[in-house]
Design a protein around this motif. Structure first.
Motif, mmCIF file in Angstrom:
data_model
loop_
_atom_site.group_PDB
_atom_site.id
_atom_site.type_symbol
_atom_site.label_atom_id
_atom_site.label_comp_id
_atom_site.label_asym_id
_atom_site.label_seq_id
_atom_site.Cartn_x
_atom_site.Cartn_y
_atom_site.Cartn_z
ATOM 1 N N SER A 34 1.061 -0.776 0.063
ATOM 2 C CA SER A 34 -0.267 -0.038 0.123
ATOM 3 C C SER A 34 0.737 0.941 -0.402
ATOM 4 N N TRP A 35 1.686 1.453 0.724
ATOM 5 C CA TRP A 35 3.197 1.968 0.738
ATOM 6 C C TRP A 35 3.463 2.857 -0.937
ATOM 7 N N LEU A 36 3.860 1.476 -1.285
ATOM 8 C CA LEU A 36 4.779 1.853 -2.838
ATOM 9 C C LEU A 36 3.640 2.134 -4.008
ATOM 10 N N ASP A 37 1.753 1.699 -3.474
ATOM 11 C CA ASP A 37 0.298 2.184 -4.670
ATOM 12 C C ASP A 37 0.867 3.935 -4.031
ATOM 13 N N TYR A 38 0.837 4.110 -2.899
ATOM 14 C CA TYR A 38 0.926 5.539 -2.326
ATOM 15 C C TYR A 38 1.838 6.494 -3.123
ATOM 16 N N VAL A 39 3.206 5.967 -3.124
ATOM 17 C CA VAL A 39 4.448 6.430 -4.090
ATOM 18 C C VAL A 39 3.830 7.052 -5.337
ATOM 19 N N GLU A 40 3.348 5.703 -5.265
ATOM 20 C CA GLU A 40 2.917 5.606 -7.554
ATOM 21 C C GLU A 40 1.530 6.503 -8.175
ATOM 22 N N THR A 41 0.792 6.292 -6.852
ATOM 23 C CA THR A 41 -0.137 7.067 -6.953
ATOM 24 C C THR A 41 -1.131 7.729 -6.527
ATOM 25 N N GLY A 42 -0.347 8.541 -5.170
ATOM 26 C CA GLY A 42 -1.317 8.951 -4.929
ATOM 27 C C GLY A 42 -0.869 10.231 -4.232
ATOM 28 N N GLY A 43 -0.884 11.231 -5.788
ATOM 29 C CA GLY A 43 -1.143 12.463 -5.806
ATOM 30 C C GLY A 43 0.024 12.767 -6.874
ATOM 31 N N PRO A 44 -0.604 14.531 -6.950
ATOM 32 C CA PRO A 44 0.533 15.114 -8.193
ATOM 33 C C PRO A 44 1.476 14.819 -7.985
ATOM 34 N N ASP A 45 2.090 14.472 -9.574
ATOM 35 C CA ASP A 45 3.594 14.168 -9.538
ATOM 36 C C ASP A 45 4.626 14.776 -8.824
ATOM 37 N N GLU A 46 3.885 16.478 -9.207
ATOM 38 C CA GLU A 46 5.603 17.717 -8.039
ATOM 39 C C GLU A 46 5.553 16.820 -6.682
ATOM 40 N N GLU A 47 4.503 16.380 -6.619
ATOM 41 C CA GLU A 47 4.824 15.875 -4.640
ATOM 42 C C GLU A 47 5.436 14.592 -4.212
ATOM 43 N N PHE A 48 5.375 13.814 -5.818
ATOM 44 C CA PHE A 48 6.483 12.532 -5.494
ATOM 45 C C PHE A 48 7.346 12.622 -5.008
ATOM 46 N N ASP A 49 8.339 14.035 -4.315
ATOM 47 C CA ASP A 49 9.792 13.083 -4.468
ATOM 48 C C ASP A 49 9.278 13.427 -2.505
ATOM 49 N N ASP A 50 8.134 14.046 -2.026
ATOM 50 C CA ASP A 50 7.178 14.104 -0.874
ATOM 51 C C ASP A 50 6.740 13.393 -0.145
ATOM 52 N N ARG A 51 6.445 12.411 -1.338
ATOM 53 C CA ARG A 51 5.510 11.178 -0.416
ATOM 54 C C ARG A 51 6.957 9.729 -0.613
ATOM 55 N N LEU A 52 8.024 10.411 -1.475
ATOM 56 C CA LEU A 52 9.040 9.315 -1.539
ATOM 57 C C LEU A 52 10.108 8.943 -0.431
ATOM 58 N N PHE A 53 10.168 10.369 0.273
ATOM 59 C CA PHE A 53 10.846 10.401 1.247
ATOM 60 C C PHE A 53 9.933 10.023 2.316
ATOM 61 N N GLU A 54 8.520 10.775 2.356
ATOM 62 C CA GLU A 54 7.781 9.811 3.301
ATOM 63 C C GLU A 54 7.499 8.927 4.196
ATOM 64 N N ILE A 55 7.166 8.093 2.751
ATOM 65 C CA ILE A 55 7.560 6.127 2.787
ATOM 66 C C ILE A 55 8.968 5.525 3.208
ATOM 67 N N ASN A 56 10.339 6.449 3.081
ATOM 68 C CA ASN A 56 11.659 6.194 3.520
ATOM 69 C C ASN A 56 11.822 6.912 4.947
ATOM 70 N N ASP A 57 11.242 7.389 5.177
ATOM 71 C CA ASP A 57 11.532 7.614 6.473
ATOM 72 C C ASP A 57 10.143 7.057 7.495
ATOM 73 N N ARG A 58 9.436 6.629 6.761
ATOM 74 C CA ARG A 58 8.641 5.254 7.629
ATOM 75 C C ARG A 58 9.493 4.016 7.626
ATOM 76 N N LEU A 59 9.900 3.432 6.879
ATOM 77 C CA LEU A 59 10.717 1.806 6.477
ATOM 78 C C LEU A 59 11.631 2.276 7.366
ATOM 79 N N GLY A 60 12.368 3.863 7.856
ATOM 80 C CA GLY A 60 13.564 2.923 8.642
ATOM 81 C C GLY A 60 13.414 3.086 9.937
ATOM 82 N N LYS A 61 11.777 3.634 10.182
ATOM 83 C CA LYS A 61 11.549 4.015 11.786
ATOM 84 C C LYS A 61 11.344 2.431 11.916
#
Length: 125
Positions: free
Chosen positions: A62-89
């Motif tokens: 579901s996180w992968l899906d969120y990064v790929e389709t979770g909103g405008p493309d200009e927010e892609f980096d923010d979504r990727l950063f957010e999920i990588n932060d979650r993975l690291g925790k």
């Protein structure tokens, strides 16, 4: 130390420590403003998390899906950063990160989000 008082303990274990370790634990506990017991338990919790703290594969999907389709493309980096932060925790996924794999050129270019092993030289994201 309040966290130690709020816990319920149902087991005790007599532990023999190597010379000098008690002093190191005491110093770490003081630095973290907690009892030695709370410091030891926190260290053990980090190394041996309870099973419900581990992430399920469906959560990662579901996180992968969120990064790929979770909103405008200009927010892609923010979504990727957010999920990588979650993975690291999470103990179970702290060695993983999502990354973008780009293949081809111009009109033939494809981009895919992939899950890969985090390398020590990564900045954590």
């Amino acid at each position: 130390m309040a966290e130690d008082q709020n816990r319920t303990y149902d087991s005790q274990y007599l532990l023999r420590l190597p010379s000098g370790m008690r002093d190191r634990i005491k110093a770490a506990a003081a630095g973290n403003n907690r009892s030695m017991n709370a410091e030891i338990v926190a260290t053990l919790e980090e190394k041996y998390p309870s099973p419900q703290k581990d992430l399920e594969l469906s959560t990662l999907a579901s996180w992968l899906d969120y990064v790929e389709t979770g909103g405008p493309d200009e927010e892609f980096d923010d979504r990727l950063f957010e999920i990588n932060d979650r993975l690291g925790k999470h103990q179970a996924t702290k060695h993983l990160r999502l990354s973008l794999l780009v293949n081809g050129e111009s009109e033939d270019m494809t981009a895919n989000v992939i899950l890969m092993r985090r390398h020590p030289e990564d900045d954590g994201r």
